[in-house]
Each structure stands twice: as C-alpha cells, then as structure tokens.
Design an enzyme around this catalytic site. Structure first.
Site, short mmCIF file in Angstrom:
data_model
loop_
_atom_site.label_atom_id
_atom_site.label_comp_id
_atom_site.label_asym_id
_atom_site.label_seq_id
_atom_site.Cartn_x
_atom_site.Cartn_y
_atom_site.Cartn_z
N ARG A 96 7.74 -7.34 -54.00
CA ARG A 96 8.49 -6.55 -54.99
C ARG A 96 7.55 -5.68 -55.81
O ARG A 96 7.90 -5.25 -56.90
CB ARG A 96 9.28 -7.47 -55.90
N LYS A 115 5.98 -3.35 -60.53
CA LYS A 115 6.45 -4.68 -60.12
C LYS A 115 7.94 -4.77 -60.43
O LYS A 115 8.34 -4.62 -61.58
CB LYS A 115 5.68 -5.77 -60.89
N ASP A 127 14.85 -10.24 -53.39
CA ASP A 127 15.59 -8.99 -53.58
C ASP A 127 14.69 -7.84 -54.01
O ASP A 127 15.16 -6.73 -54.26
CB ASP A 127 16.71 -9.19 -54.60
N GLY A 128 13.39 -8.12 -54.16
CA GLY A 128 12.47 -7.06 -54.54
C GLY A 128 12.52 -6.69 -56.01
O GLY A 128 11.87 -5.74 -56.44
N ASP A 262 -2.75 -16.63 -53.25
CA ASP A 262 -2.29 -15.25 -53.27
C ASP A 262 -2.21 -14.71 -54.70
O ASP A 262 -1.97 -13.52 -54.89
CB ASP A 262 -0.92 -15.11 -52.59
N ASN A 263 -2.40 -15.57 -55.68
CA ASN A 263 -2.41 -15.12 -57.08
C ASN A 263 -3.82 -15.15 -57.67
O ASN A 263 -3.99 -15.06 -58.89
CB ASN A 263 -1.48 -16.00 -57.93
P1 AMP Z 1 4.65 -15.18 -56.84
O1 AMP Z 1 4.88 -16.66 -56.86
O2 AMP Z 1 5.42 -14.43 -57.89
O3 AMP Z 1 3.21 -14.84 -56.85
O4 AMP Z 1 5.27 -14.64 -55.48
C1 AMP Z 1 4.93 -15.16 -54.21
C2 AMP Z 1 5.43 -14.22 -53.14
O5 AMP Z 1 6.84 -14.04 -53.24
C3 AMP Z 1 4.84 -12.83 -53.19
O6 AMP Z 1 4.71 -12.39 -51.89
C4 AMP Z 1 5.90 -12.04 -53.93
O7 AMP Z 1 5.87 -10.67 -53.64
C5 AMP Z 1 7.17 -12.67 -53.38
N1 AMP Z 1 8.30 -12.54 -54.31
C6 AMP Z 1 8.49 -13.18 -55.49
N2 AMP Z 1 9.67 -12.82 -56.04
C7 AMP Z 1 10.24 -11.92 -55.20
C8 AMP Z 1 11.45 -11.17 -55.21
N3 AMP Z 1 12.35 -11.28 -56.19
N4 AMP Z 1 11.69 -10.34 -54.15
C9 AMP Z 1 10.81 -10.23 -53.15
N5 AMP Z 1 9.65 -10.91 -53.08
C10 AMP Z 1 9.36 -11.74 -54.10
MG MG Z 2 2.03 -13.45 -56.76
#
Ligand code: AMP
Ligand code: MG
Length: 503
Positions: A96, A115, A127-128, A262-263
């Site tokens: 997203r 973002k 949902d992005g 990934d973070n």
């Molecule tokens: P995060 O835990 O926020 O670091 O996200 C982990 C993964 O999930 C990453 O690849 C994000 O881009 C993806 N992601 C998190 N929330 C969404 C969302 N609402 N729509 C699409 N991808 C998401």
């Molecule tokens: Mg992330």
C-alpha cells in the site's frame, strides 16, 4: 540554497527506479476522493528544498493525495520478502506504499513515498489503504522520534478523505507522505537470496553500498581485500547502526511492535510505525502490539530481536560472501556495539560523567523498582535531574518528585540512596548535572493517549492537536508553560486503549 515554491522546481533524481525492473512494479496511485490537508511539515519540506508556502498549494494537495504525478517522478512499488514473527513469510512488498521519486535537498536526496495510495501487485489480501487513525500515529511518531534524536524515516504530509475503509469498524482513508534516503529493508536482501538470484542480490548490495555506505567499498588501509570484503563491511556497518538504534529505543522506552525483517531499515532507521508505543508505566516485558500474543517483540526482547534480524540479513548475504564464519564473526560484534551504545545513553540519562563497571547494578536496581511500581518511564528519568546529590532535602512545595511516581516510596528512596552515593563519586555540581540530564531525558513523549486525542480531533477535521504535538515533540526537552497536561501520566481512560496490527 533557495527553497522551491512549487513542486515543479524540485530537483528529482530517481536512483532506485534506475535499478532493473525486477526490483519493483510501476504503479500509479489511487487518489483519495475530495482530499483535505490535515497537516504538512515545513521541517521535512526544507530537507527537499521546498519552501513552506508550497505546502498550502492545490498542487501539493493533488500530488500527495495521489491525484497528479510528482513532477519528474516515476511511481513504483518495491518488492521485498521477510520473516514475520520469526517465520519466513515469503514475498511481501509495498502493498500500500508507492515510491513517487527522489528529491535532492541541501544535504542529500530523499525518497518520497505515499502510504495508503491503493492496490499494488504486492497487496496480497489487503486493500492498499491506510486509515486516518494509523496515519496520524505514523505522522506524529516519525517526527517525535526525530525530535528525540533517534534515526527515523520522516513525514512530509498527512492528507485525509471521507473514503470509507473497512477494518474492525468502518473508518476513513488517509495518506501519509514519508521521506527517507532509502526504504530498502533487510527483507529486500532476503527476497533475492530466497529467489536464488545472486545476480540481483549483488546489484542491490552494490547499490546500497555505493549510495549509502561508500566507506564500505574500499578495504581499510593495509588490509588485503577479497570479493566478499565490501559485503562483510556492509553487514558490519548495518550491525553497528542497528545496535545503536536498539540502544536508542530502549533508552526512551519505545516499543516498535512489529520488528519483522521487512520492517528493518538497511540504514538503521526506525521504519514502519504501526502498533508502536512509548511506555507509560514501566513494565520490562511490555508488549505494545495487541496482536503479538506471544510477546515476541516485548520491550526487553528488542535488542535480541535486532540481533536475530541481523542473522537473517547475514544469511541473505551468504551467496555474495560464501563464508559463514566470516559472517558470524561480524555478527559477534553486535552485543558489544549494543552495550557500548546503551551504556553511553544510560550514563547520560542518569547524569553520570561516564559509565563504570558497577553501574549495571545501579541501573538494574532502577529497572527493578520502576518495574515493581509500574512507575512512569519518562517521568522517572526526567525527575532524577532534581535529585540533590548531598542528601534527602525536602522538595519545594508543589514540585512533584521522583518518589511521587512510586507506590512503594521506601523502595524508591532506597534506590535513591545508592544513586546519591554514585553521584557523590562523580562530584559534579548538581545544577550542571541537572541541565545536562534535562537535555537527554525528554519531558514530553508521544504517549498513546496524546496520539489518541489528536486522532479524535482529526476525525472532526480539527488538526490543532496534531499541530500542537508536532511543535512540542520537535523539542521534547524544553519545558513549556501551559503544556502541563502533556507531561503527565495518562488519565484513567487511557488504560483501555489498545493498538494492534490493524491499520
Ligand atoms: P506491515 O506489518 O504494516 O509492515 O505490513 C506487512 C506487509 O503487509 C507489507 O507488505 C505491507 O505492504 C502489507 N500490507 C499491510 N497492510 C496492507 C493493506 N491494507 N493493503 C495492502 N497491503 C498491506
Ligand atoms: Mg512494513
């Protein structure tokens, strides 16, 4: 350098977009309907050479709500993989987020990333989108961390709309524009290692070295180099930065909440603010993310998780280095680097001239009494500045003391006695020590309930609270009259606040 008053005059430079196509997908943002500018950050704007008046223009709103392209930009979603909660998760990527392009400022280039700007090929089940609640939290936190002197991605703008977004309840959409020299993560390396693409892995590593770690390229004088040398030196540099970042987090009671690989920024920046938290009452095992039921990312686990994540990065570099012992030897430097950084910070927080052998015991005594009393993290350190080294003098009327934060005052006093004895050894003047301590122990931090009040106001289209917090947290050390409520322990209603991965 003259600041640009329009985005047309930004100096763009798209180095990441110049990497091979395999590193990303070209995607256009999905604009917010009827967007409104919640807040824009002139400090971040200055980093890319943008004047404050540019932030109020229709062009600014249009570009950073995703409706029109960044002049000179090249929007793309980057691919990466990663370990989530200790388990290999495979391909993730910008689900997203979209990199709009890079803008050159007086002190270097910054990538501009939206973002919450819609679906990408990496959105998986998502949902992005991003909701206003979590976007306010990311916007405020990145600037609060910067105010604390902690390496972090920055935030340029927060834009919202009434577009509905479904989470546990129906919320509304927002887009944060983040800025960082790079958004490359440990998981970006893991991606190519797992795909068995050493060619692309090498391109990525060379890009990161040449652009961000040029000192890692040549071998130190007098040392014979090998092909693996630059990659080992890169790992060593990332190890030092990550260790220092963990020390920074521990020293302010910050919990990241989702320390998946990934973070983890390859630049050692705090990246991806989700269910993070600054601790109020100290609990060494505090878990800020309600979704982290096993407590993997508890406060006291963070330094070890940083090390674990570096092992994953080292594993990903194996195809380039092909020498497991050499990688292990680099990783073995983590603990020493963390402790050196942590002791430096804690000595400053305690007002000690220098960290000494016995100080571990003094600090552990403090952690223990803080933990037992769930004493406020921020205020416990802040109030140490007022402790008189000579003896237990009664405080001036109306002044709240360190002991006031402790239900068990006797335990707090007993620790203070050992602390005073240690201060006496240093023999520093109290006033000088207090002034130095007040420059490292913040009075204001982004407590969950303060963020929550700003979110509630923003939902009513009132950005005043965000603006107040931005000003306060930009310099969290200087006491500001009229802001007493921002420096207090949370009110009772805050106990019910929960943050989770839902964003
Ligand atoms: P995060 O835990 O926020 O670091 O996200 C982990 C993964 O999930 C990453 O690849 C994000 O881009 C993806 N992601 C998190 N929330 C969404 C969302 N609402 N729509 C699409 N991808 C998401
Ligand atoms: Mg992330």
């Amino acid at each position: 350098m003259k600041l640009a008053s329009t985005l047309q005059s930004l100096r763009t430079d798209n180095s990441f977009a110049a990497l091979p196509d395999a590193f990303y997908s070209r995607v256009s943002p999905q604009p917010l309907d009827d967007p409104w500018l919640v807040h824009a950050n002139p400090e971040a704007a200055a980093l890319i050479g943008l004047a404050p008046e540019a932030l109020a223009t229709p062009e600014f709103l249009s570009v950073f709500s995703g409706a029109s392209p960044l002049p000179g930009g090249s929007p793309l979603a980057a691919v990466y993989s990663g370990h989530q909660f200790g388990v290999w998760a495979g391909q993730l990527g910008d689900g997203r987020a979209l990199l709009l392009g890079e803008a050159a400022g007086p002190d270097g280039s910054w990538e501009l990333q939206l973002k919450g700007s819609g679906l990408t090929p990496y959105s998986r089940m998502g949902d992005g989108k991003a909701v206003l609640r979590s976007s306010v939290r990311e916007y405020l936190a990145s600037e609060a961390m910067h105010g604390l002197g902690i390496p972090t991605t920055r935030a340029l703008a927060l834009i919202a709309s009434d577009d509905p977004v479904i989470r546990e309840t129906v919320e509304t959409a927002a887009i944060v524009t983040r800025m960082s020299p790079s958004f490359v993560r440990f998981g970006s390396f893991e991606h190519w290692a797992s795909r068995e693409r050493p060619d692309l892995l090498r391109i990525l590593a060379d890009y990161v070295i040449d652009r961000f770690y040029p000192d890692c390229r040549p071998a130190p004088a007098g040392v014979a180099d090998t092909d693996a040398g630059p990659y080992l030196r890169l790992l060593a540099a990332v190890t030092r930065k990550t260790a220092a970042l963990m020390a920074d987090w521990q020293a302010v009671g910050f919990c990241h909440g989702v320390m998946n690989t990934d973070n983890m920024s390859i630049l050692g920046l705090t990246l991806d603010y989700g269910p993070y938290g600054f601790m109020d009452g100290f609990d060494a095992h505090h878990v800020c993310n309600h979704s982290d039921t096993a407590g993997r990312y508890a406060w006291d686990a963070q330094p070890a998780v940083g090390h674990w994540n570096l092992y994953r990065l080292a594993g990903a570099l194996m195809p380039l280095v092909q020498d497991e012992d050499a990688l292990r030897a680099v990783l073995a430097g983590y603990e020493g680097a963390f402790l050196a950084a942590f002791h430096d910070r804690m000595a400053a927080k305690l007002g000690l001239a220098q960290w000494q052998a016995g100080d571990e015991e003094l600090l552990n005594g403090l952690w223990s009494v803080m933990h037992q009393n769930r004493a406020d993290f921020t205020l416990s350190f802040r109030r140490l500045a007022a402790v008189a080294s000579a003896g237990d003098t009664p405080p001036a009327p109306g002044i709240e003391t360190f002991e006031d934060l402790y239900a068990d005052r006797e335990a707090a006093r007993a620790w203070l006695a050992t602390y005073r004895a240690r201060l006496a050894q240093d023999g520093r003047a109290d006033a000088e020590r207090a002034a130095a301590m007040n420059r490292v122990n913040p009075l204001y931090v982004l407590r969950n309930h303060l963020a929550e009040l700003a979110i509630r106001a923003a939902k009513e289209r009132d950005s005043g609270e965000i603006d107040r917090l931005m000003r306060l947290l930009r310099d969290p050390y200087t006491e500001r009259p009229g802001h007493e409520s921002y420096a207090r322990v949370p009110p009772d209603w805050a106990g019910a606040l929960q943050v989770s991965c839902s964003s």
